[in-house]
Structure formats: C-alpha cells, structure tokens
Design a protein around this motif. Structure first.
Motif, mmCIF file in Angstrom:
data_model
loop_
_atom_site.group_PDB
_atom_site.id
_atom_site.type_symbol
_atom_site.label_atom_id
_atom_site.label_comp_id
_atom_site.label_asym_id
_atom_site.label_seq_id
_atom_site.Cartn_x
_atom_site.Cartn_y
_atom_site.Cartn_z
ATOM 1 N N HIS A 133 14.909 -45.772 15.296
ATOM 2 C CA HIS A 133 15.008 -44.832 14.191
ATOM 3 C C HIS A 133 15.628 -43.500 14.620
ATOM 4 C CE1 HIS A 133 12.369 -47.751 12.286
ATOM 5 N NE2 HIS A 133 12.545 -47.120 11.129
ATOM 6 N N ALA B 76 10.026 -40.729 12.688
ATOM 7 C CA ALA B 76 10.899 -41.352 11.691
ATOM 8 C C ALA B 76 10.366 -42.718 11.270
ATOM 9 C CB ALA B 76 12.311 -41.466 12.244
ATOM 10 N N THR B 77 9.812 -43.463 12.230
ATOM 11 C CA THR B 77 9.233 -44.773 11.900
ATOM 12 C C THR B 77 8.072 -44.621 10.924
ATOM 13 O OG1 THR B 77 9.869 -45.623 14.078
ATOM 14 C CG2 THR B 77 8.194 -46.842 12.871
ATOM 15 N N SER C 245 9.454 -43.098 7.378
ATOM 16 C CA SER C 245 10.263 -44.025 6.588
ATOM 17 C C SER C 245 9.422 -45.159 6.007
ATOM 18 C CB SER C 245 11.392 -44.593 7.451
ATOM 19 O OG SER C 245 10.863 -45.324 8.548
ATOM 20 N N ASP D 135 17.016 -34.498 9.910
ATOM 21 C CA ASP D 135 15.952 -35.419 9.509
ATOM 22 C C ASP D 135 16.332 -36.123 8.203
ATOM 23 O OD1 ASP D 135 13.663 -36.785 8.960
ATOM 24 O OD2 ASP D 135 12.405 -35.005 8.618
ATOM 25 N N SER E 53 14.754 -39.140 7.737
ATOM 26 C CA SER E 53 13.744 -40.200 7.776
ATOM 27 C C SER E 53 13.190 -40.501 6.390
ATOM 28 C CB SER E 53 12.598 -39.806 8.718
ATOM 29 O OG SER E 53 11.997 -38.588 8.286
ATOM 30 N N GLY F 67 16.627 -43.461 6.635
ATOM 31 C CA GLY F 67 15.309 -43.522 7.251
ATOM 32 C C GLY F 67 15.332 -43.211 8.733
ATOM 33 N N LYS F 68 16.338 -42.419 9.178
ATOM 34 C CA LYS F 68 16.490 -42.176 10.617
ATOM 35 C C LYS F 68 16.657 -40.688 10.900
ATOM 36 C CE LYS F 68 18.657 -46.633 11.707
ATOM 37 N NZ LYS F 68 19.831 -47.311 12.312
#
Length: 682
Positions: free
Chosen positions: A535, A574-575, A578, A658, A660, A665-666
């Motif tokens: 991510h 980010a994980t 997201s 950002d 995310s 989503g990263k």
C-alpha cells in the motif's frame, strides 16, 4: 580559491619521468586547441589568450609553471588550474590539477587533457599507478589487486566493476565511462569474468564484496582483515545501474571525485606549492623549491618560544631625537656626545659590534608595554627620525666645514682640517645608514618569522581539522552501529513477545515472525519497499536518496533503517484505512494505541509553513508525479513529510501524499532525500 567558488575536482599526480613540463604542455595544448585557444609557447614565460567564452593564462619560470583556463558555462564560470614542478632532491615531479566553479555548471569531472597526459608515463598518486583506462583483472591477478587496495600510502579511491551476467558488455562500458570521468582522481578496475568476481569476493569477505553486476568504491585506507565499517566503501547494485545507466554512474563518480578533492595536499607538495607561487610572482628563485622540500617544519618548542618572547620584550623602539627647542639654549648639540643618554652616534665600526643587553635599571620601556600602541618597528617613522637626527646633529658641523672651506683659500693646514671634518661627517652618515639598514633587516626578519609562525599555525589547524574529521567519521560509524544493534534488539523483543503470546500470556498479542531487514542505504530501503509493501508506491526519488548514500555512507545506514520503519508504518496505516479499520490521518495513527506499526508522532508533519506554501519557488519543489486516478493533472503538492532527522544539515525527509481513503487506497511517496528548499536551506 575565491570565497564564492566551489571545488569540483582535484588530483595530485606524481611524475618521475623528466621533464614533466614537455609532456604536460603537449597534452594541455591539444586540449586548448580544441577550445579555440592557442597552445603553450615554450619560448614565452607569460602567455595570455582570449576567445569568446574562454580565456587562458600560462606562466612558466625555471622548472615550474601554472596554467589557468576559465570558461563560461551558462551562468557559471568554470576554472581549471594546473600547477607543476619538476623533480628536486627528496621529491619527484608533481602536477596539481583543480577544477572550480562560480555558480552551478554540473561539470564535476576530470579535465579533457588528463587521459592523454596519463598515457605519457607511469604517473602515480605516490603509491599506485593512475591509468587513463580500466585495468582488467582476471582470477589470477586478484591477489595483486588486493595487495594494491591495501597499499598503505594509497590516496585515491579504487572502483571495482563486477561482471554483469545479464549483459556481458555492460561492465566494459561502465568501466570505460568511469575511467574517463574520474581520470587522475581514482582508478577503475574491471573484473574480467565471474570466476574473477568469485575469487575477489572470497578474498575480501562477504561484507566487502561486489555483486550482481554492480560496482563498489574502495576508499583509502583499506584492509579487509581489520575493516570495521564495510559501508565506508560504497556499493552500488546492478539493478540501479541497469535502470538508471549513466545517471547512476555519475552519482558514483561524484562520490569518488569528492573523496579525492577533500583531501589536503601531501606535505612535500604543499610546501613546494607555496614556493612555486612565489617563484612565478618573481619573489623567490627556482632553487628555493628544493630548500622548502628539504626543510621540514619543526614542531614548536614551547620553552624556546617563551625564551624568544622574553628576549623580544627587552627590545626597545629607538626614541625620537629631540629637536633644537628641547635643549638648553634652544640649539641642538654639535656632536653625538652632547645627546642626553648617549655617548656617541654609532659609526660603521660601532654598528658591527654586538649591542650590550640593557640593564634592569636602564631607562627603557619593554616592548611588551607598548604592543597596544602600534607596530614595534615602523620603518616610515624610523626614516623620519633618522632624517631629523641628521638635520639636528650635523648641521653645526656642516656649517663649520663650509665656513672653513670658504676661508681656507687652499692652505694646506686648513685643507687637512677640512678633510678631517668631512671624514667625520662621512663616518656619522655611514653610522646612521647602518642603523636604518639594521632596523630594516630586523623588520623584514620579524615579518618572515611572523609569516612562518602563521603558516605553522595554519598547518597545525589543518592537522587538527583532519583529526577531528576522522573522529567525526568514527562517531558516525559507531552511531550507525548502535542504531543497527537497537533494531536487532527490538526484533528480538518482538520475537520474545510472540513466544509469550503463543504460550498463552494474556499481556502480549501475536507478532509476525518475519526476518528483520537491515538496509545498507536509502536506495536499498526504497528497493525493498517496492517489493514488500503493498500500500505504498515509491516515485522517482532514487537520485536524491543515492546522493545521501554516497555523501554520508555511515549515517545513511542509520537513516535507511528509520526510513524503513516509516515506510512500514505508512503501509500499515494505508492498509487499515483503505479497509475501513481506521478513520483518521497518519498523524492520528502514530498517536493511536491500537495501531500495530507506528513511528514517533514527533517525526510527522502533515503540512508546510505558510512561507513555503505562498512562495512559488519553494512550493514548486514539493510537487511530484502521481497517477491520473489520484489527480487529473498527474501532479500534486506533497506537504506531508516525515523527518528522518529532525534538525541539522543534512536533514533527510520523506514527502508523501495520502490517498489511502481515495481511489487507489495507497500512500504515494514523492521524495526521499535531503531537506527541500525553504527560507533556511536557501
């Protein structure tokens, strides 16, 4: 070097084959002709030429000389200076080549004449042969290469280029390119094949080897058996060379040339260099070069220095001679014996005798009591004093002699009296002249002594700076080792916590049992992030990261570890965001107790200052590329950044955007490198 100039290149070349000047002029002249400038004329001691955008000044006197070429490169002025001297007793011939710039020309490489000059003889750095082309080493020559690398007196770096199994011709091209760029400032060695590579790596050990089609720079000193800080010898991987080509090689060359240009001149060359400048200015003779080399500067004896200062304190400034109004009756004395406190003016014979040491009760003031009042020996003041003394003391004798001459009428006895008077005058004038000359000689000797003391102090400070620089490098290495050890301890603690969790201990949760990653540099961190983090997307930032790796090899390892922790924290954030498991920004993530991987929140800044945001020059440097799904223009301003090092210079930063919670989503990384421009860095 001018205060606003920066040094791009320096090489110290030892040349035993006499004469140096003939071969140097030939190679340098061909280079000048390529620029439209006339070559050196051996019959002219001074030669100046100018064409559009360039000028040259060539000086020669005796067995030494200096060439200067200035070229305009855009807004920058590039200055190439070559100084040489032929062999003298205790010193071989030498050539010092420097390249400086006023502005930014980006031309930090060897001048074009150097490869041709290096081909004319076996020219060395004092220990190893400096070649104009790569030295190809097979498996049987590896022991010779190891011995050369460990040469105690080696000054220049060695670049070892490994064979590339993916492209057999790539290693030869890389080695040839580097050899031309760093000629004179380093040596390039190409390992002929994989067998030579294997034998070389076996000889130096796993921490000092070169792998995967890469290159490695081995600085001096080098001993594979005792080396404690292997990353002092900077590696560059084959992947970076294949992806960036000449750009990566230029970065490596910049580090090599920088390593050489920062080194002070050898002692004998430094002493001779000063005399060469004086010889070319007409203030010294060529033979003085040999005297300067033979006379090694002695260390200051504090006892002798104290004795010298005590003796100088006994020296007095000659008191001005009183004018006629200072004497009773308003007339000056007619003879030296009439002067207060004086028995006679010094004649030539008296001036040659040693001056008796003043007694403690003598009415003189020590020199130390009048230091604040001005110079001890002012030649101008002394000349006025002597002139006044001449006018005041011999005026009466001169008038008497003229009266006698007018009334003598050629009589023999009167002529004899006139002759005696003239002899007396001549003796007095000679004595005064000797006083002036002696004081002038004393002034010059004092000046030479002060100059020698200043040069000695400069050499001492230079040695002290070199010592402190070496200690600083050691402290940097120890700091990097401490950071690496702390990381290992943290990994060990996490492993122990995971074992406690498996045993059912309620205070600990499971921790991943992935092996710890110990990056060698920032570029190594970026490459690992591209492979391991799902991510986080790394942009085109390898070049600024590599600059820090090359310029600060010991600190870069510690920065790389902190950067890896930061990128892992960004990936975890980010994980979570997201997937909807976390709501908030990265700063809040780092302050959250529920986050599984964080960094100290003090390292995180989510915006820049108002000055940076409102200044177009500063904000433009923080705009980086992103995919169209992140922003339709393909570029965004990345204010958010992580402080790898909070203060100081350099101050590495990670700038990110950002997304995310957006389409990708990263987290998008735009810059990993030194602090971007702001009001302080500029």
């Amino acid at each position: 070097m001018p205060s606003n100039a920066s040094r791009l290149y320096q090489a110290v070349l030892r040349d035993k084959a006499a004469p140096v000047s003939l071969r140097l002029r030939r190679a340098f002249g061909e280079w000048l002709e390529g620029k439209g400038l006339p070559p050196p004329d051996a019959g002219k001691p001074l030669q100046e030429s100018k064409v559009e955008g360039a000028r040259s000044r060539l000086e020669r006197r005796g067995d030494c000389g200096r060439f200067l070429v200035e070229e305009q490169r855009g807004r920058a002025l590039l200055r190439t200076r070559v100084t040489y001297a032929e062999s003298v007793p205790r010193m071989t011939g030498w050539v010092v080549v420097t390249v400086e710039e006023d502005g930014e020309s980006g031309a930090g490489q060897a001048p074009g004449f150097l490869p041709a000059y290096l081909r004319t003889a076996q020219i060395t750095d004092g220990a190893v042969h400096l070649t104009d082309a790569p030295d190809v080493v097979d498996e049987y020559d590896v022991p010779r290469l190891i011995h050369t690398l460990a040469e105690r007196d080696r000054r220049v770096p060695f670049v070892v280029v490994a064979a590339d199994p993916q492209d057999p011709r790539a290693a030869s091209a890389r080695a040839g390119y580097l050899a031309a760029v760093i000629a004179g400032a380093g040596v390039v060695v190409r390992l002929a094949d994989l067998r030579a590579l294997q034998r070389f790596n076996d000889a130096v050990g796993p921490d000092l080897g070169v792998f995967g089609g890469g290159i490695r720079t081995y600085v001096a000193p080098f001993d594979p058996k005792t080396e404690n800080y292997p990353y002092r010898h900077r590696p560059m991987g084959g992947g970076m060379l294949r992806s960036q080509g000449d750009q990566a090689l230029d970065l490596a060359a910049e580090g090599i040339i920088g390593e050489t240009s920062r080194r002070p001149l050898p002692d004998d060359v430094q002493r001779a260099f000063r005399i060469v400048s004086r010889v070319l200015a007409g203030k010294a003779q060529p033979r003085d070069i040999a005297d300067a080399v033979a006379a090694r500067p002695a260390s200051v004896d504090r006892g002798r220095e104290d004795l010298r200062r005590r003796m100088m304190a006994l020296t007095v400034r000659p008191a001005p001679v009183p004018g006629p109004s200072a004497f009773p009756g308003g007339s000056a004395p007619h003879s030296p014996s009439d002067l207060p406190g004086s028995s006679a003016l010094p004649t030539a014979e008296a001036a040659a005798r040693p001056v008796p040491e003043p007694q403690p009760d003598a009415p003189v003031a020590p020199l130390a009591a009048r230091v604040a009042a001005g110079p001890v020996f002012d030649v101008t003041e002394l000349a006025r004093t002597v002139a006044g003394a001449v006018a005041a003391q011999i005026r009466g004798e001169l008038e008497a002699a003229l009266d006698l001459a007018a009334s003598a009428g050629g009589k023999g006895s009167d002529s004899g009296q006139l002759l005696r008077q003239m002899r007396t005058l001549q003796a007095h004038v000679d004595g005064l002249r000797e006083v002036v000359l002696a004081q002038q000689r004393g002034t010059e000797a004092e000046g030479e002594m002060l100059l020698a003391e200043a040069e000695g102090e400069s050499d001492r400070l230079s040695d002290e700076m070199e010592r402190l620089s070496a200690e600083h490098e050691i402290l940097q290495s120890e700091y990097a080792e401490s950071v690496a050890l702390a990381r290992k301890f943290r990994e060990r603690v996490r492993w122990l916590e995971s074992r406690l969790a498996l045993s059912g201990h309620p205070a600990y949760g499971l921790a991943p049992e992935t092996p710890g990653f110990d990056p060698a540099g920032l570029v190594d961190t970026l490459n690992m992030a591209r492979e391991a983090l799902t991510h986080v997307e790394i942009g085109d930032t390898d070049t600024p990261a590599a600059r820090l790796d090359l310029a600060y090899p010991t600190l870069a390892r510690a920065w790389a570890a902190k950067a890896w922790d930061a990128l892992q924290a960004l990936d975890s954030f980010a994980t979570a965001r997201s997937s909807g498991r976390f709501v908030g920004g990265f700063f809040e993530w780092c302050r959250s107790d529920a986050a599984d991987h964080t960094i100290p929140s003090g390292m995180v800044a989510m915006s820049e200052s108002q000055t940076v945001n409102t200044n177009g020059k500063y904000s433009a440097s923080r705009i980086f590329s992103v995919p169209p799904e992140v922003h339709p223009s393909g570029r965004v301003l990345m204010e958010a950044h992580i402080k790898i090092r909070k203060g100081g210079c350099p101050a590495p930063r990670i700038h990110f955007y950002d997304d995310s919670g957006g389409a990708t989503g990263k987290i998008w990384i735009g810059h990993v490198g030194d602090h971007l421009p702001n009001t302080r860095t500029n």
